[in-house]
Design an enzyme around this catalytic site. Sequence first.
Site, PDB file in Angstrom:
ATOM      1  N   SER A  96       0.863  -1.185   0.000  1.00 46.39           N
ATOM      2  CA  SER A  96       0.000   0.000   0.000  1.00 46.39           C
ATOM      3  C   SER A  96       0.897   1.230   0.000  1.00 46.39           C
ATOM      4  O   SER A  96       1.547   1.529   1.004  1.00 46.39           O
ATOM      5  CB  SER A  96      -0.904   0.005   1.234  1.00 46.39           C
ATOM      6  N   LYS A 171      -7.357   1.780  -2.253  1.00 41.55           N
ATOM      7  CA  LYS A 171      -6.865   1.303  -0.958  1.00 41.55           C
ATOM      8  C   LYS A 171      -6.846   2.446   0.064  1.00 41.55           C
ATOM      9  O   LYS A 171      -7.164   2.232   1.245  1.00 41.55           O
ATOM     10  CB  LYS A 171      -5.462   0.713  -1.098  1.00 41.55           C
ATOM     11  N   LYS A 239       0.652   5.403   8.368  1.00 42.42           N
ATOM     12  CA  LYS A 239       1.226   5.687   7.049  1.00 42.42           C
ATOM     13  C   LYS A 239       0.138   5.808   5.986  1.00 42.42           C
ATOM     14  O   LYS A 239       0.137   6.730   5.163  1.00 42.42           O
ATOM     15  CB  LYS A 239       2.218   4.580   6.699  1.00 42.42           C
TER      16      LYS A 239
END
Length: 304
Positions: A96, A171, A239
């Site tokens: 990701s 995502k 993140k």
Amino acid sequence: MSTIAFIGLGIMGSPMAVNLVKAGHTVKGYNRSPHRTADLVAAGGTAADSIADAVDGAEIVAVMVPDSPDVTEVLTADGGVFASAAPGTLIIDFSSIRPDVSMDLAKQAADHDLRLIDAPVSGGEIGAKNAALSIMIGGADEDVSRAMPVLEAVGKTIVHVGPNGAGQTVKAANQLIVAGNIALLAEAIIFLEAYGVDTTAAVKVLGGGLAGSAVLDQKAQKMLDRSFDPGFRIELHHKDLGILTNAAREAGVVTPIGAAVAQLMASARINGDGALDHSGLFRTIAKLSGASTEPGSSNTKERP
């Protein structure tokens, strides 16, 4: 069946590589911490000494590492995938990362006569172990078709959402929804405990109504038990929310709830909870109400 190099054998990558072996593929894995190859080897795969060793002879290269700089290093460094893979090799990036980085790496791959698709996953460690991940794919039609036997060995819901970078964009949206659900579930449990409600019963009935969700099913018990062994770490969700907030700003999109949850996740990480499962955000939210985060604790409050 394909010969696959699998780079990154962490909490998610290891069971994914194992499932590829179970599906009949030939898998050689590489991880910076060599002991992480043990499960793959036990399943019938092999361990590589380097990225170049893993990629040698591979038709497909799968990458599952934490962040944009990690993917960039794996692909572009001396001895990395771009330098070592045979022309025509397909790269499936399960990581990701930032959508713009993914698009740039796809262009660089093409310059090396390689193909790259972004295929970030959702479902956590449970989904990885059960080959039941949700996979959102960005890339060219022919490359996605070529990747399908690999994707079907690790995932259950597999959707091609657009060109390179589109998978990473979806995502980011996924991580926004998951983080918001985790935060609200934590608030709800703290609220229920304050009134002395049977929280196990409450969670059961909530799960049967409109409040039900995969987050409630998988994370509520962790919060009730105050047990946050990592399936997906807070530091990684932190993140991902950074990716979301930055991309939203670039697009001129306002995400007020997302910004608030991103701050809560950042606080959890800064205060030492980064290695916990992201359901451990409960600890940060509990502290805001002065509630205990210890196992077996009762947070019933006296009220006027």
